[in-house]
Design an enzyme around this catalytic site. Structure first.
Site, PDB file in Angstrom:
ATOM      1  CE  LYS A 156      -2.550   2.225   5.408  1.00  0.00           C
ATOM      2  NZ  LYS A 156      -2.017   2.264   4.094  1.00  0.00           N
ATOM      3  NE  ARG A 181      -0.075  -1.936  -1.338  1.00  0.00           N
ATOM      4  CZ  ARG A 181      -0.367  -1.298  -0.135  1.00  0.00           C
ATOM      5  NH1 ARG A 181      -0.286  -1.788   0.877  1.00  0.00           N
ATOM      6  NH2 ARG A 181      -0.778  -0.173  -0.399  1.00  0.00           N
TER       7      ARG A 181
HETATM    8  C1  PLP Z   1      -1.119   3.244   3.953  1.00  0.00           C
HETATM    9  C2  PLP Z   1      -0.832   3.915   2.717  1.00  0.00           C
HETATM   10  C3  PLP Z   1      -0.277   4.964   2.665  1.00  0.00           C
HETATM   11  C4  PLP Z   1       0.544   5.579   3.857  1.00  0.00           C
HETATM   12  O1  PLP Z   1       1.418   5.094   4.397  1.00  0.00           O
HETATM   13  P1  PLP Z   1       2.368   5.354   5.494  1.00  0.00           P
HETATM   14  O2  PLP Z   1       3.597   4.257   5.581  1.00  0.00           O
HETATM   15  O3  PLP Z   1       1.486   5.132   6.736  1.00  0.00           O
HETATM   16  O4  PLP Z   1       2.724   6.786   5.498  1.00  0.00           O
HETATM   17  C5  PLP Z   1      -0.185   5.803   1.442  1.00  0.00           C
HETATM   18  N1  PLP Z   1      -0.661   5.279   0.311  1.00  0.00           N
HETATM   19  C6  PLP Z   1      -1.387   4.118   0.309  1.00  0.00           C
HETATM   20  C7  PLP Z   1      -1.771   3.511  -1.051  1.00  0.00           C
HETATM   21  C8  PLP Z   1      -1.370   3.283   1.444  1.00  0.00           C
HETATM   22  O5  PLP Z   1      -2.173   2.102   1.257  1.00  0.00           O
END
Ligand code: PLP
Length: 356
Positions: free
Chosen positions: A36, A131
């Site tokens: 992402k 969250r």
């Molecule tokens: C962005 C995200 C991740 C990945 O997070 P990183 O810190 O980039 O490893 C994993 N799970 C969810 C729900 C996320 O939104």
């Protein structure tokens, strides 16, 4: 050649992916590779897949569409709880979906019956960060009732996310909380919960120091693969490479000026009240780079003795008075960056992406 540009080191990203897979598999944890922060960049996604990552995690349907258009067939996991308005696309394109509302799970179930495609749901549990997810104290109640109501799609796992709102770090205690919920759900529903998705980059620390409780079997990781860092603990992760991405911008002005502006100080272009210390005349450059392209305050210059002083929409000012190298107009400067800055650069149409 156009600037600014992100120079992305394919070997470094491949190495990080392999290294993290190795770490995870020694604890029987499956690694979901998260794209992402790259706007669903197909090259970066391919590097992850080549390294042995199976499932790709994305927060945006448009990014998944971009990956598919570029020949990547998933399987995809949608990381952000889907909007009602994108449920049809979600069911069509995704194999795994994180959910946190009974209503959304039911809508997904209806759609999977209608278009004859199942998706595997992972129900999110909030173990303390505040969250997404059902609060852990009411999780068993809510999830078991949803499990009973679904007819085609299935809740095959539970998951949690930490370090995003409250900055809560993953630890033995909150991981055990998730495992306890899994055990209670299995006892109550007599169904198997196959996936316990314990976290993101910040959870890797539990593998490094061997404190991950048995039962967590999936991590969803982006930052550690793409930057080799863990922002929640403000650290570089040992054994990973940080030479993965560099931002390069061109010098458009180089002048010596006072360190304190002349006149009455109001606010800068972003509403901030600047403050200055008089350290005499400074040699500074202006780069054709700005808040549109990156987070200037999160850039670290590669050349020693230089310092980012300020950024506005389209200009970044760097002090080069003590640089151990000389510069000219038209030269470029390179920076390493934070996750937040990388996100902005990857999503900016003004920043060229170059793979080396
Ligand atoms: C962005 C995200 C991740 C990945 O997070 P990183 O810190 O980039 O490893 C994993 N799970 C969810 C729900 C996320 O939104």
């Amino acid at each position: 050649m156009t600037y600014p540009k992100l120079v992305i080191n394919t070997d470094a990203i491949r190495d990080n992916s392999r290294q993290i897979i190795k770490l995870c598999s020694s604890f029987n944890v499956q690694l979901v590779g998260v794209t992402k922060v790259t706007l669903g960049n197909p090259v970066i996604c391919s590097l992850m897949k080549e390294s042995g990552i199976g499932v790709i995690g994305e927060s945006r349907i448009q990014n998944i569409q971009r990956l598919i258009k570029n020949g990547i067939n998933g399987p995809f996991m949608l990381l952000r709880i889907p909007m009602k308005s994108e449920l049809r696309e979600t069911v069509k394109l995704c194999d795994f979906v994180l959910v946190s509302e009974p209503q959304v799970a039911e809508w997904i179930d209806e759609l999977s019956r209608e278009i004859q495609k199942t998706v595997t749901l992972i129900y999110m549990v909030d173990v303390g960060d505040l969250r997404e997810g059902v609060w852990y104290e009411s999780a068993v109640e809510e999830i078991s009732s949803v499990m009973k109501s679904l007819r085609k799609s299935r809740i095959a796992g539970i998951g949690t996310n930490l370090g995003c709102y409250g900055g809560i770090l993953p630890d033995r205690e909150n991981m055990l909380r998730l495992i306890e919920i899994k055990d209670q759900l299995e006892r109550r529903t007599h169904a198997k919960i196959d996936i316990v998705s314990g976290g993101n980059t910040s959870a890797l620390k539990l593998l490094e120091d061997g404190s991950l409780p048995e039962g967590i079997n999936q991590f969803r990781v982006g930052e550690a693969i793409i930057l080799g860092t863990d922002v929640t603990r403000n650290r570089s992760i040992p054994g990973l490479r940080q030479d993965t991405v560099l931002l390069e911008a061109e010098i458009i002005e180089m002048k010596t000026k006072p360190s304190v502006p002349v006149g009455t100080i109001g606010r800068d272009a972003f509403g901030r009240v600047p403050s200055f210390e008089d350290i005499g005349l400074r040699k500074r450059v202006i780069l054709a780079l700005g808040e549109q392209d990156c987070v200037p305050a999160h850039l670290k210059p590669v050349v020693k003795g230089t310092r980012v002083m300020h950024g506005s929409s389209d200009h970044v000012v760097v002090d080069i008075t003590e640089a151990n190298q000389s510069f000219d107009i038209g030269d470029t400067m390179r920076f390493t960056m934070s996750y937040a800055s990388l996100l902005r650069s990857m999503t900016s149409p003004h920043v060229e992406k170059v793979f080396v």
